[in-house]
Motif scaffolding. Structure first.
Motif, PDB file in Angstrom:
ATOM      1  N   ILE A  90      10.934   2.273   1.402  1.00 49.30           N
ATOM      2  CA  ILE A  90      10.094   2.858   0.427  1.00 49.30           C
ATOM      3  C   ILE A  90       9.124   1.788  -0.224  1.00 49.30           C
ATOM      4  O   ILE A  90       9.855   1.041  -1.419  1.00 49.30           O
ATOM      5  CB  ILE A  90      11.389   3.785   0.190  1.00 49.30           C
ATOM      6  N   THR A  91       7.907   2.477   0.108  1.00 50.58           N
ATOM      7  CA  THR A  91       6.948   1.758  -0.808  1.00 50.58           C
ATOM      8  C   THR A  91       5.987   2.666  -1.683  1.00 50.58           C
ATOM      9  O   THR A  91       5.321   3.673  -0.763  1.00 50.58           O
ATOM     10  CB  THR A  91       6.420   0.781  -0.161  1.00 50.58           C
ATOM     11  N   ALA A  92       5.507   1.939  -2.438  1.00 49.50           N
ATOM     12  CA  ALA A  92       4.467   3.306  -3.335  1.00 49.50           C
ATOM     13  C   ALA A  92       3.414   1.378  -4.167  1.00 49.50           C
ATOM     14  O   ALA A  92       4.394   0.659  -4.795  1.00 49.50           O
ATOM     15  CB  ALA A  92       4.795   4.166  -4.440  1.00 49.50           C
ATOM     16  N   GLU A  93       1.883   2.171  -4.133  1.00 51.99           N
ATOM     17  CA  GLU A  93       0.736   0.984  -4.330  1.00 51.99           C
ATOM     18  C   GLU A  93       1.728   1.016  -6.352  1.00 51.99           C
ATOM     19  O   GLU A  93       1.743   1.868  -6.424  1.00 51.99           O
ATOM     20  CB  GLU A  93       0.163   1.492  -4.412  1.00 51.99           C
ATOM     21  N   GLY A  94       1.846   0.043  -6.398  1.00 51.65           N
ATOM     22  CA  GLY A  94       1.836  -0.537  -8.185  1.00 51.65           C
ATOM     23  C   GLY A  94       3.987  -0.747  -8.857  1.00 51.65           C
ATOM     24  O   GLY A  94       3.145  -0.455  -9.973  1.00 51.65           O
ATOM     25  N   LEU A  95       4.432  -0.352  -7.725  1.00 49.27           N
ATOM     26  CA  LEU A  95       5.830   0.334  -7.923  1.00 49.27           C
ATOM     27  C   LEU A  95       6.296  -1.127  -7.253  1.00 49.27           C
ATOM     28  O   LEU A  95       6.317  -0.762  -5.716  1.00 49.27           O
ATOM     29  CB  LEU A  95       6.284   1.716  -7.926  1.00 49.27           C
ATOM     30  N   GLY A  96       7.720  -1.156  -7.274  1.00 51.58           N
ATOM     31  CA  GLY A  96       8.928  -1.922  -6.539  1.00 51.58           C
ATOM     32  C   GLY A  96       9.403  -0.542  -5.840  1.00 51.58           C
ATOM     33  O   GLY A  96       9.728   0.391  -5.826  1.00 51.58           O
ATOM     34  N   GLY A  97       9.641  -1.141  -4.174  1.00 49.07           N
ATOM     35  CA  GLY A  97      10.222  -0.218  -3.437  1.00 49.07           C
ATOM     36  C   GLY A  97      11.757  -0.201  -3.961  1.00 49.07           C
ATOM     37  O   GLY A  97      12.207  -0.409  -3.962  1.00 49.07           O
ATOM     38  N   PHE A  98      11.876   0.338  -2.744  1.00 47.74           N
ATOM     39  CA  PHE A  98      13.196   1.012  -2.294  1.00 47.74           C
ATOM     40  C   PHE A  98      13.485   0.657  -1.249  1.00 47.74           C
ATOM     41  O   PHE A  98      12.802   0.136   0.295  1.00 47.74           O
ATOM     42  CB  PHE A  98      14.007   1.894  -2.081  1.00 47.74           C
ATOM     43  N   MET A  99      14.847  -0.295  -0.450  1.00 47.68           N
ATOM     44  CA  MET A  99      15.579  -0.678   1.093  1.00 47.68           C
ATOM     45  C   MET A  99      16.576   0.346   0.816  1.00 47.68           C
ATOM     46  O   MET A  99      18.058  -0.187  -0.264  1.00 47.68           O
ATOM     47  CB  MET A  99      15.495  -1.658   1.482  1.00 47.68           C
ATOM     48  N   GLU A 100      17.532  -0.141   2.114  1.00 44.44           N
ATOM     49  CA  GLU A 100      18.626   0.643   2.233  1.00 44.44           C
ATOM     50  C   GLU A 100      18.570   0.512   4.054  1.00 44.44           C
ATOM     51  O   GLU A 100      18.140   1.452   4.372  1.00 44.44           O
ATOM     52  CB  GLU A 100      19.316   1.848   1.678  1.00 44.44           C
ATOM     53  N   ASP A 101      20.218  -0.103   4.132  1.00 43.85           N
ATOM     54  CA  ASP A 101      20.896  -0.082   6.220  1.00 43.85           C
ATOM     55  C   ASP A 101      21.851   0.963   5.725  1.00 43.85           C
ATOM     56  O   ASP A 101      22.660   1.364   5.163  1.00 43.85           O
ATOM     57  CB  ASP A 101      21.642  -1.779   5.903  1.00 43.85           C
TER      58      ASP A 101
END
Length: 450
Positions: free
Chosen positions: A162-173
């Protein structure tokens, strides 16, 4: 008479053009309009259509011909049998359909051999609760139309990003199970992307059981005659948590000072021991805003004291990981792993596939992808060692006289090997060019499948 001959020749030319198809002809009464179907569109009363109830955006082929992505609306085809194929992050799936003339035929996910589906909803917000409209990916596949609503997705083991401009994203398996509905409520904050690490039972200490002495009761590490460290092991249960994918960079650390949340406390600064080698620091440690040094903005923020690290993690709604969490993540959630990627169980384990030990000084974060963990964490094996808190583990003594309860874990540049299960001592009120940090946070129960 000349004019009448000219008009006659003109009429004959026009008739010839019409007979050759120079202008569109009206269709004969009752003629089908589906002989040259388009991919989608407004269907007439006699058009043959196929409705696909599959995850939108999957690559589609009809009778071996590419037709773009699976459309949300009906697919217009000619009457008769058709071979359908869709392809997405879980692979290819095929179906056969007999489309009746002038009818709408529905083909569901269950009609495709090899296609299993689940449902996913993503709700993203900033630290203050402001909603965020993110981009969502499963592997390399962009999930279309997902903005808080449940959407159909392929079901298999996939990495959610999950990504959004200007913010750190999120990852999950996630192992998506067919027929299940999943919801992910995520907070996107400044700084590195975060990775969700699913909890579990874990043995802190050397991999084994063949490579450690279960009768060893000492506290500090020692070495047997082969050079293998004897470290007391502890059985722990780690709860699901999230941790920064990379070490916090010099630029990200500087941003906290620019925002006014981080500041150089005169009282704490007076009791802080500064590093010996200032040239190896990635930020200007004597400047009020801790500006990154030239060319080192993407290097890990080192030369940081525990009180500075605590302040930064608070700014982004996080905390330092515990040493139990850090080791659990650094070994890819596997007690048997000696390195992030597994590693051979040999004495003086070499966890240095990227040869960072041969270089002096820090590098841009995530410069050594060969040493990433299975969940995608960078630099757990190198760049800089990291500050963590000393976890309360049954039977394990606490660190004495340790301000902020902060200890160190992991390898750093200049070392050709490291044992990521070997704990470092309390850093205390000290800055060091060899230590950096990453942040972590707890996971609310609402983040699971439901």
């Amino acid at each position: 008479m000349h004019d009448s001959r000219h008009r006659a020749r003109t009429s004959l030319v026009l008739l010839g053009l019409l007979s050759l198809g120079g202008c569109d002809k009206r269709p004969e009464p009752g003629a089908s309009t589906a002989e040259k179907p388009g991919p989608t569109g407004q269907a007439g009363p006699t058009e043959t259509r196929i409705a696909l109830e599959v995850p939108p955006g999957l690559a589609l082929m009809v009778d071996g011909e590419p037709r773009g992505n699976a459309p949300a609306g009906p697919l217009i085809v000619s009457p008769g049998k058709h071979a359908l194929e869709v392809e997405g992050p879980c692979g290819k799936a095929s179906a056969s359909v007999d489309a009746a003339a002038g009818a709408l035929t529905t083909v569901g996910a269950g009609d495709f051999a090899g296609l299993k589906v689940a449902r996913l909803a993503v709700v993203a917000k900033q630290l203050d609760g402001t909603p965020v409209r993110p981009a969502v990916f499963l592997g390399d596949w962009a999930v279309p139309g997902i903005a808080g609503a449940q959407v159909l997705i392929p079901a298999c083991k996939l990495r959610l990003t999950i990504t959004a401009e200007g913010l750190g994203g999120f990852m999950e398996d996630i192992e998506f199970e067919a027929g299940q509905a999943y919801v992910r409520d995520v907070v996107l904050a400044p700084g590195p992307d975060m990775v969700r690490i699913h909890g579990g039972h874990f043995r802190m200490g050397p991999p084994g059981p063949d490579l450690y002495d279960p009768k060893f009761v000492g506290v500090g590490p020692g070495e047997d005659f082969e050079g293998w460290p004897w470290i007391k092991t502890y059985e722990v249960d780690v709860q699901t948590f999230e941790i920064d994918r990379t070490e916090v960079t010099a630029e990200q650390f500087h941003a906290c000072y620019k925002a006014g949340y981080c500041s150089r406390s005169v009282l704490l600064w007076g009791g802080t021991k500064t590093p010996k080698e200032h040239a190896q620091c990635s930020t200007e440690i004597f400047e009020d805003l801790r500006d990154p040094k030239s060319g080192r903005a993407a290097h890990p923020a080192n030369c940081v004291a525990p009180w500075e690290v605590e302040k930064y993690c608070q700014w982004v709604g996080k905390r330092l990981p515990s040493d139990a969490e850090w080791e659990f993540a650094a070994r890819s959630r596997n007690s048997g792993y000696a390195c992030a990627w597994g590693g051979d169980h040999t004495i003086k384990i070499g966890c240095d596939r990227s040869k960072y030990g041969q270089d002096a000084g820090t590098k841009d974060v995530c410069s050594f992808p060969e040493d990433n963990t299975e969940q995608g964490l960078c630099d757990m094996m190198g760049n800089v060692a990291e500050l963590v808190t000393h976890a309360v583990v049954p039977g394990r003594p606490m660190e004495n006289d340790c301000p902020y309860n902060t200890v160190t874990r992991g390898g750093r540049w200049g070392e050709g090997y490291m044992l990521n299960f070997e704990p470092g001592g309390c850093l205390g009120m000290q800055q060091s060019e060899r230590y950096g940090f990453r942040c972590a946070r707890d996971v609310a129960a609402a983040g699971g499948p439901r």
